[in-house]
Design an enzyme around this catalytic site. Structure first.
Site, PDB file in Angstrom:
ATOM      1  CE  LYS A 126       2.381  -6.835   2.509  1.00 45.81           C
ATOM      2  NZ  LYS A 126       3.401  -6.558   3.544  1.00 45.81           N
ATOM      3  CB  ALA A 131      -0.802  -0.010   1.400  1.00 48.05           C
ATOM      4  CE  LYS A 183       1.675 -10.064   5.990  1.00 44.28           C
ATOM      5  NZ  LYS A 183       2.315  -9.466   7.231  1.00 44.28           N
ATOM      6  CG  ASN A 241       2.486  -2.602   4.379  1.00 44.16           C
ATOM      7  OD1 ASN A 241       1.781  -3.422   3.356  1.00 44.16           O
ATOM      8  ND2 ASN A 241       3.724  -3.174   5.462  1.00 44.16           N
ATOM      9  CG  HIS A 248       8.051  -7.722   9.728  1.00 41.62           C
ATOM     10  ND1 HIS A 248       9.458  -7.532   9.562  1.00 41.62           N
ATOM     11  CD2 HIS A 248       8.103  -7.689   9.125  1.00 41.62           C
ATOM     12  CE1 HIS A 248      10.030  -6.865   8.846  1.00 41.62           C
ATOM     13  NE2 HIS A 248       8.529  -6.694   7.908  1.00 41.62           N
TER      14      HIS A 248
END
Length: 375
Positions: A174, A24, A172, A205, A305
């Site tokens: 985005k 994003a 996952k 994001n 992460h």
């Protein structure tokens, strides 16, 4: 006199991505597509011939700065006892105190810290997770790399199928596209593709403001998501806390924070349900373990992460609910691969991190620095 650090080798490595990727932040015009990832590797060798390997990384910018900072402070480790990791971590922080205790300053030090932990575990003949004290031998794992916003939806669905067939336990994708109908179309298609109960996460994001975040998160409630990641700016701890109280879907955040102190604020505000610390970003394993202790005390789930080669061990040592993020981008840097089975990433039983550096890693090295006497 015990064993001492005899030699340190630093490598600045640039890993090219096969395809430029966009989340994003690119679609909102704040960043350019990512085409490469910079890595800082530290190889520490002792007088008795023991060797540890650690790394940090930077996306889009910061790689040369990490390498330069590490090269300025590395020599201070020579002659030191490699087992004194906590003391050495503090020593390195003070060596660069004038540039602070966050961001590039600590990310450069992470490579040393990880290498020292790898070395200590190898000397003990233990996997890193065993040295710390594991609660599990495999960790629930989800894939991110197949769901970027620039990837056409049919390919995203194919990527998800491949991941599930490979044993991945969650997917996952985005979100955060300026056109919210794009997000809804992709999320609807993915939920239908995976079924109602397969673990599915989304990541905005940081690209929504507070009003948009609450609107989109309420719409997303119907999709039975494991979490909604970074709906707001990473440092908007108050906004994340308000959002977490307002919706039923768990909130995940923390990956962009670059110090223990920043995580303290996040936790104190009760800003998330899943905490996502990144060991290379917070200064290494020593600092990560401090964050993990705070997360456990707050009753949070943990989902570190990136850098699965490090985080699989750390997530295995976390007492609470834990996920580890699967990215295959780093595979060419190492001779070994992370094993996946039944939705979980298997913790390596090889000593230390369980990885050795590949010839490809050497080929992608653009700068090196050496300190002390090579073995």
């Amino acid at each position: 006199m015990g064993d001492t650090i005899r030699h340190i080798a630093l490598s600045h490595v640039v890993l090219p991505l096969a395809t430029a990727i966009s989340d994003a932040k690119v679609f909102t015009g704040r960043q350019k597509p990512m085409t490469e990832v910079h890595f800082l590797f530290a190889e520490i060798t002792t007088a008795e011939g023991h060797r540890g390997v650690g790394f940090s990384y930077a996306k889009r910018a910061g790689g040369p700065a990490q390498f330069a900072h590490a090269a300025q402070v590395a020599e201070g480790l020579l002659g030191e006892d490699p087992s004194d990791i906590g003391r050495l971590n503090t020593q390195l922080l003070w060596a660069g105190a004038s540039v602070g205790r966050s961001g590039v300053a600590v990310q450069a030090l992470a490579a040393f810290d990880v290498a020292l932990w790898d070395l200590k575990a190898k000397r003990a003949g233990l996997a890193l997770s065993k040295l710390i004290g594991p609660h599990r031998d495999a960790v629930s794992t989800y894939n991110t790399s197949g769901g970027f916003l620039n990837t056409p939806l049919p390919q995203v669905l194919e990527n998800a199928t491949a991941s599930v067939e490979a044993g991945i336990g969650g997917i996952k994708i985005k979100v955060g596209h300026p056109d919210r109908t794009v997000d809804l179309q992709r999320l609807t298609a993915m939920r239908e593709h995976l079924g109602d109960t397969f673990p599915l996460m989304v990541d905005a994001n940081q690209q929504w403001d507070r009003a948009t975040a609450i609107r989109m998160c309420r719409i997303f409630e119907e999709f039975n998501l494991v979490w909604i990641e970074e709906p707001l700016d990473a440092y908007d701890h108050e906004g994340h806390a308000d959002l977490a109280r307002a919706i039923h879907t768990p909130i995940a955040t923390g990956e962009m924070l670059a110090s223990v102190a920043e995580h303290v604020s996040l936790i104190d505000h009760r800003s998330c349900d899943y905490l996502q610390p990144d060991a290379p970003r917070v200064g290494g394993i020593t600092q990560f373990l401090k964050v993990a202790t705070l997360a456990e005390q707050a009753g949070l789930a943990l989902a570190p992460h990136f850098a699965m080669e490090i985080h699989c061990h750390l997530a295995a040592a976390y007492p609470g609910v834990a996920w580890v993020e699967h990215f295959d981008w780093l595979d060419p840097l190492f001779n070994e691969r992370m094993a996946i089975a039944d939705g979980r990433m298997v913790v390596s039983d090889r000593p230390g991190l369980g990885v050795t550096l590949s010839d490809q890693m050497r080929a992608w090295t653009i700068a090196t620095a050496s300190f002390g006497e090579p073995a």
